[in-house]
Scaffold this motif. Structure first.
Motif, short mmCIF file in Angstrom:
data_model
loop_
_atom_site.label_atom_id
_atom_site.label_comp_id
_atom_site.label_asym_id
_atom_site.label_seq_id
_atom_site.Cartn_x
_atom_site.Cartn_y
_atom_site.Cartn_z
N PHE A 185 60.60 -34.18 -92.75
CA PHE A 185 59.28 -34.53 -92.24
C PHE A 185 59.39 -35.72 -91.28
O PHE A 185 60.14 -36.66 -91.53
CB PHE A 185 58.33 -34.90 -93.38
N LYS A 186 58.62 -35.67 -90.23
CA LYS A 186 58.51 -36.80 -89.32
C LYS A 186 57.25 -37.58 -89.67
O LYS A 186 56.15 -37.03 -89.67
CB LYS A 186 58.46 -36.32 -87.87
N VAL B 206 54.45 -33.66 -100.86
CA VAL B 206 54.71 -34.85 -100.05
C VAL B 206 54.55 -36.11 -100.87
O VAL B 206 55.23 -37.12 -100.65
CB VAL B 206 53.76 -34.87 -98.82
N ASN B 207 53.68 -36.05 -101.90
CA ASN B 207 53.45 -37.21 -102.75
C ASN B 207 54.72 -37.70 -103.43
O ASN B 207 54.84 -38.88 -103.78
CB ASN B 207 52.39 -36.87 -103.80
N SER C 137 54.43 -34.38 -89.58
CA SER C 137 54.73 -33.08 -88.99
C SER C 137 56.07 -32.60 -89.53
O SER C 137 56.97 -33.40 -89.77
CB SER C 137 54.76 -33.16 -87.47
N GLY C 138 56.18 -31.31 -89.74
CA GLY C 138 57.42 -30.75 -90.27
C GLY C 138 57.17 -29.41 -90.92
O GLY C 138 56.10 -28.80 -90.76
N SER C 139 58.14 -28.94 -91.67
CA SER C 139 58.06 -27.63 -92.30
C SER C 139 58.42 -27.77 -93.77
O SER C 139 59.41 -28.41 -94.12
CB SER C 139 59.01 -26.64 -91.61
N THR D 220 56.15 -23.33 -94.32
CA THR D 220 54.82 -23.63 -93.78
C THR D 220 54.88 -24.84 -92.86
O THR D 220 55.42 -25.89 -93.23
CB THR D 220 53.82 -23.93 -94.92
N GLU D 221 54.35 -24.68 -91.65
CA GLU D 221 54.31 -25.78 -90.70
C GLU D 221 53.19 -26.75 -91.09
O GLU D 221 52.08 -26.33 -91.43
CB GLU D 221 54.08 -25.27 -89.28
#
Length: 240
Positions: free
Chosen positions: A91-92, A175-176, A141-143, A147-148
């Motif tokens: 992830f960016k 992401v958490n 942003s990322g995958s 899923t984008e």
């Protein structure tokens, strides 16, 4: 939280009464820089966070005691921020950290009058800090799992609450795992001091440093880690 607010109210009342005790009110504004020093229990390893930079503005007054000695209470607001870019697990992240604080310094001050238009002073004492808000926001942003993702996540350092935009709950929970898991206390007591110059009886220039005495972590993290705040500042003030 209720105890912190009651304490803040008491200190605010003290600061206001002190300001009314003397007609020479000062207005100060300037630069402030801050960072956090983190250590783990039983370890000598020290980590320092990226610096936060910003400004503060406030009011002060001198309550004269004897000779050049006085008490200088005050009340100020500070805003601190930092930005960063990094890539974690594909992830960016492009984000920022923002802090809003109320500060209530109660300093002892001693002034050496060199000339009628010039004085040098030293000051020191506690400063009571109330954190109004502390948030970390990331554009991501990322995958993930095919899923984008192109959205935003915000993390509240005081409540631990996470909010998101354009990101599903499932992806937010994933992401958490890479977000901070430790909550922080809003309240701190800092000790410090500094030097200043009085010019023409209405202008003051000063600089100082404070260090937080309390561990800002709360909950389970408090028993494992210590995190303390340090800050320095330079300002210009006008006396009325």
């Amino acid at each position: 939280m209720k105890k912190s607010m009651l304490f803040f109210a008491a200190m605010l009342a003290f600061a206001v009464s002190a300001l009314n005790a003397n007609a020479q009110i000062g207005v100060d504004f300037g630069y402030m820089g801050s960072s956090y020093r983190s250590t783990s229990q039983g370890s000598d390893n020290v980590a320092t966070t990226d610096p936060l930079n910003g400004f503060y503005v406030g009011v002060t007054d001198d309550i004269k005691l004897v000779a050049g000695l006085s008490i200088q209470p005050g009340l100020s607001y500070s805003f601190l921020t930092s930005s960063e870019k990094q890539e974690v697990a594909g992830f960016k992240f492009s984000g920022s950290t923002n802090e809003h604080n109320l500060n209530i310094p109660v300093h002892l001050k001693y002034t050496f009058n060199i000339l009628p238009i010039l004085g040098i002073y030293v000051f020191g004492g506690p400063s009571f800090n109330i954190g109004l808000a502390s948030n970390e926001s990331f554009d991501i942003s990322g995958s993930l799992l095919g899923t984008e993702i192109n959205g935003k996540i915000s993390y509240d350092n005081y409540t631990g609450k996470i909010s998101s935009e354009n990101i599903s709950d499932d992806i937010r929970n994933q992401v958490n795992n890479y977000m901070p898991q430790s909550r922080m206390s809003r309240f701190d007591v800092l000790l410090g001091g500094g030097l200043g110059i009085n010019l023409f009886k209405f202008l003051s220039v000063r600089g100082g440093y404070d260090y937080g005495m309390l561990n800002r972590y709360k909950g389970e993290s408090k028993d494992q880690f210590n995190i303390n705040r340090s800050q320095f500042y330079v300002s210009v003030g006008f006396r009325f």
